[in-house]
Design a protein around this motif. Structure first.
Motif, PDB file in Angstrom:
ATOM      1  N   ALA A  33     -32.657  26.115 -12.481  1.00  0.00           N
ATOM      2  CA  ALA A  33     -32.327  25.709 -11.296  1.00  0.00           C
ATOM      3  C   ALA A  33     -30.944  25.561 -11.074  1.00  0.00           C
ATOM      4  O   ALA A  33     -30.200  26.212 -10.158  1.00  0.00           O
ATOM      5  CB  ALA A  33     -33.102  24.588 -10.686  1.00  0.00           C
ATOM      6  N   GLU A  34     -30.298  25.082 -12.278  1.00  0.00           N
ATOM      7  CA  GLU A  34     -28.854  24.756 -12.200  1.00  0.00           C
ATOM      8  C   GLU A  34     -28.039  25.987 -12.254  1.00  0.00           C
ATOM      9  O   GLU A  34     -27.251  26.258 -11.604  1.00  0.00           O
ATOM     10  CB  GLU A  34     -28.408  23.792 -13.348  1.00  0.00           C
ATOM     11  CG  GLU A  34     -26.964  23.457 -13.188  1.00  0.00           C
ATOM     12  CD  GLU A  34     -26.442  22.555 -12.049  1.00  0.00           C
ATOM     13  OE1 GLU A  34     -25.104  22.507 -12.073  1.00  0.00           O
ATOM     14  OE2 GLU A  34     -27.095  22.246 -11.078  1.00  0.00           O
ATOM     15  N   LYS A  35     -28.324  27.038 -13.038  1.00  0.00           N
ATOM     16  CA  LYS A  35     -27.977  28.147 -13.103  1.00  0.00           C
ATOM     17  C   LYS A  35     -27.800  28.950 -11.914  1.00  0.00           C
ATOM     18  O   LYS A  35     -26.812  29.490 -11.271  1.00  0.00           O
ATOM     19  CB  LYS A  35     -28.433  29.179 -14.094  1.00  0.00           C
ATOM     20  CG  LYS A  35     -28.225  28.388 -15.701  1.00  0.00           C
ATOM     21  CD  LYS A  35     -29.016  29.361 -16.680  1.00  0.00           C
ATOM     22  CE  LYS A  35     -28.721  29.031 -18.149  1.00  0.00           C
ATOM     23  NZ  LYS A  35     -29.358  29.492 -19.037  1.00  0.00           N
ATOM     24  N   LEU A  36     -29.184  28.984 -11.086  1.00  0.00           N
ATOM     25  CA  LEU A  36     -29.149  29.649  -9.907  1.00  0.00           C
ATOM     26  C   LEU A  36     -28.088  29.092  -8.715  1.00  0.00           C
ATOM     27  O   LEU A  36     -27.629  29.646  -8.180  1.00  0.00           O
ATOM     28  CB  LEU A  36     -30.301  29.674  -9.365  1.00  0.00           C
ATOM     29  CG  LEU A  36     -31.421  30.679 -10.162  1.00  0.00           C
ATOM     30  CD1 LEU A  36     -32.814  30.080  -9.602  1.00  0.00           C
ATOM     31  CD2 LEU A  36     -31.019  31.992  -9.912  1.00  0.00           C
ATOM     32  N   ARG A  37     -28.018  27.867  -8.910  1.00  0.00           N
ATOM     33  CA  ARG A  37     -27.386  27.139  -7.945  1.00  0.00           C
ATOM     34  C   ARG A  37     -25.842  27.521  -8.003  1.00  0.00           C
ATOM     35  O   ARG A  37     -25.212  27.597  -7.139  1.00  0.00           O
ATOM     36  CB  ARG A  37     -27.455  25.664  -7.855  1.00  0.00           C
ATOM     37  CG  ARG A  37     -26.958  24.562  -6.910  1.00  0.00           C
ATOM     38  CD  ARG A  37     -26.719  23.055  -7.247  1.00  0.00           C
ATOM     39  NE  ARG A  37     -26.302  22.576  -8.440  1.00  0.00           N
ATOM     40  CZ  ARG A  37     -24.840  22.463  -8.417  1.00  0.00           C
ATOM     41  NH1 ARG A  37     -24.192  22.650  -7.291  1.00  0.00           N
ATOM     42  NH2 ARG A  37     -24.297  22.213  -9.522  1.00  0.00           N
ATOM     43  N   LYS A  81     -31.594  14.676  -9.244  1.00  0.00           N
ATOM     44  CA  LYS A  81     -30.119  15.487  -9.539  1.00  0.00           C
ATOM     45  C   LYS A  81     -30.605  16.682  -8.529  1.00  0.00           C
ATOM     46  O   LYS A  81     -30.061  17.002  -7.927  1.00  0.00           O
ATOM     47  CB  LYS A  81     -29.668  15.811 -10.652  1.00  0.00           C
ATOM     48  CG  LYS A  81     -28.490  16.801 -10.620  1.00  0.00           C
ATOM     49  CD  LYS A  81     -27.977  17.348 -11.928  1.00  0.00           C
ATOM     50  CE  LYS A  81     -26.838  18.127 -11.929  1.00  0.00           C
ATOM     51  NZ  LYS A  81     -26.815  19.090 -10.708  1.00  0.00           N
ATOM     52  N   VAL A  82     -31.815  17.650  -9.457  1.00  0.00           N
ATOM     53  CA  VAL A  82     -32.043  18.738  -8.593  1.00  0.00           C
ATOM     54  C   VAL A  82     -32.489  18.524  -7.105  1.00  0.00           C
ATOM     55  O   VAL A  82     -32.270  19.436  -6.407  1.00  0.00           O
ATOM     56  CB  VAL A  82     -33.182  19.549  -9.339  1.00  0.00           C
ATOM     57  CG1 VAL A  82     -34.626  19.058  -9.161  1.00  0.00           C
ATOM     58  CG2 VAL A  82     -33.031  21.094  -9.053  1.00  0.00           C
ATOM     59  N   GLY A  83     -32.980  17.525  -6.727  1.00  0.00           N
ATOM     60  CA  GLY A  83     -33.195  17.264  -5.399  1.00  0.00           C
ATOM     61  C   GLY A  83     -32.285  17.005  -4.432  1.00  0.00           C
ATOM     62  O   GLY A  83     -32.250  17.421  -3.379  1.00  0.00           O
ATOM     63  N   LYS A  84     -31.179  16.526  -4.785  1.00  0.00           N
ATOM     64  CA  LYS A  84     -29.854  15.858  -4.138  1.00  0.00           C
ATOM     65  C   LYS A  84     -29.307  17.573  -3.880  1.00  0.00           C
ATOM     66  O   LYS A  84     -28.652  17.637  -2.895  1.00  0.00           O
ATOM     67  CB  LYS A  84     -29.237  14.934  -4.811  1.00  0.00           C
ATOM     68  CG  LYS A  84     -29.934  13.524  -4.712  1.00  0.00           C
ATOM     69  CD  LYS A  84     -28.872  12.416  -5.160  1.00  0.00           C
ATOM     70  CE  LYS A  84     -29.534  11.120  -5.089  1.00  0.00           C
ATOM     71  NZ  LYS A  84     -29.127  10.113  -5.569  1.00  0.00           N
ATOM     72  N   ASP A  85     -29.269  18.236  -5.383  1.00  0.00           N
ATOM     73  CA  ASP A  85     -28.829  19.376  -4.941  1.00  0.00           C
ATOM     74  C   ASP A  85     -29.073  20.555  -4.024  1.00  0.00           C
ATOM     75  O   ASP A  85     -28.529  21.031  -3.156  1.00  0.00           O
ATOM     76  CB  ASP A  85     -28.527  20.182  -6.567  1.00  0.00           C
ATOM     77  CG  ASP A  85     -27.710  19.369  -7.425  1.00  0.00           C
ATOM     78  OD1 ASP A  85     -26.721  18.732  -7.108  1.00  0.00           O
ATOM     79  OD2 ASP A  85     -27.828  19.810  -8.549  1.00  0.00           O
ATOM     80  N   MET A  86     -30.581  20.168  -3.812  1.00  0.00           N
ATOM     81  CA  MET A  86     -31.210  21.068  -3.060  1.00  0.00           C
ATOM     82  C   MET A  86     -30.939  20.570  -1.535  1.00  0.00           C
ATOM     83  O   MET A  86     -30.985  21.510  -0.625  1.00  0.00           O
ATOM     84  CB  MET A  86     -32.940  20.726  -3.411  1.00  0.00           C
ATOM     85  CG  MET A  86     -33.905  21.917  -2.274  1.00  0.00           C
ATOM     86  SD  MET A  86     -33.677  23.383  -2.965  1.00  0.00           S
ATOM     87  CE  MET A  86     -33.247  23.869  -1.133  1.00  0.00           C
TER      88      MET A  86
END
Length: 130
Positions: A33-37, A81-86
């Motif tokens: 997910a981080e790579k895609l972001r 973290k991934v939720g906040k990034d989303m």
């Protein structure tokens, strides 16, 4: 000619990551997910709005898959973290949507709801405020 629907379709394709509950460790999903972001934001910085939107849509789709994982701990730092990034990515997608539509020559309101429908549902189901 590429249509807006083609962009959305490309963004929903996350390949082998979809539907494999419990196959990969949750941390592996976070890494992907981080790579895609990051790729989405790199495309955005380069002015490539279409591909930025595609990558952020893929990020949103992967976030949806993360929430389906049986070993998911919603209180973990990785999930938060991934939720906040989303949430941040949703804002970017909303800004990209009219730009991409203009680039494609689309000016209809009908296409406006397509981009973040899945992402909005995924975030609504997530508890990322902690």
């Amino acid at each position: 000619m590429v249509s807006y629907d083609d962009i959305v379709k490309a963004g929903s394709n996350i390949g082998g990551w979809e539907g494999k509950r419990g196959f990969y460790a949750v941390e592996r999903y976070y890494e992907m997910a981080e790579k895609l972001r990051v790729q989405g934001y790199e495309k955005l910085q380069a002015g490539d709005h279409r591909n930025a939107l595609i990558m952020l849509l893929k990020f949103a789709k992967l976030f949806e898959e993360i929430q389906k994982q049986p070993k998911l701990d919603k209180s973990s730092a990785g999930f938060k973290k991934v939720g906040k990034d989303m949430l941040k990515a949703m804002g970017e997608m909303e800004e990209l949507k009219p730009k991409v539509q203009r680039e494609l020559g689309m000016h209809t309101a009908a296409a406006a709801a397509v981009t973040t429908a899945a992402a909005a549902t995924a975030v609504a189901d997530a508890d990322v405020d902690d």
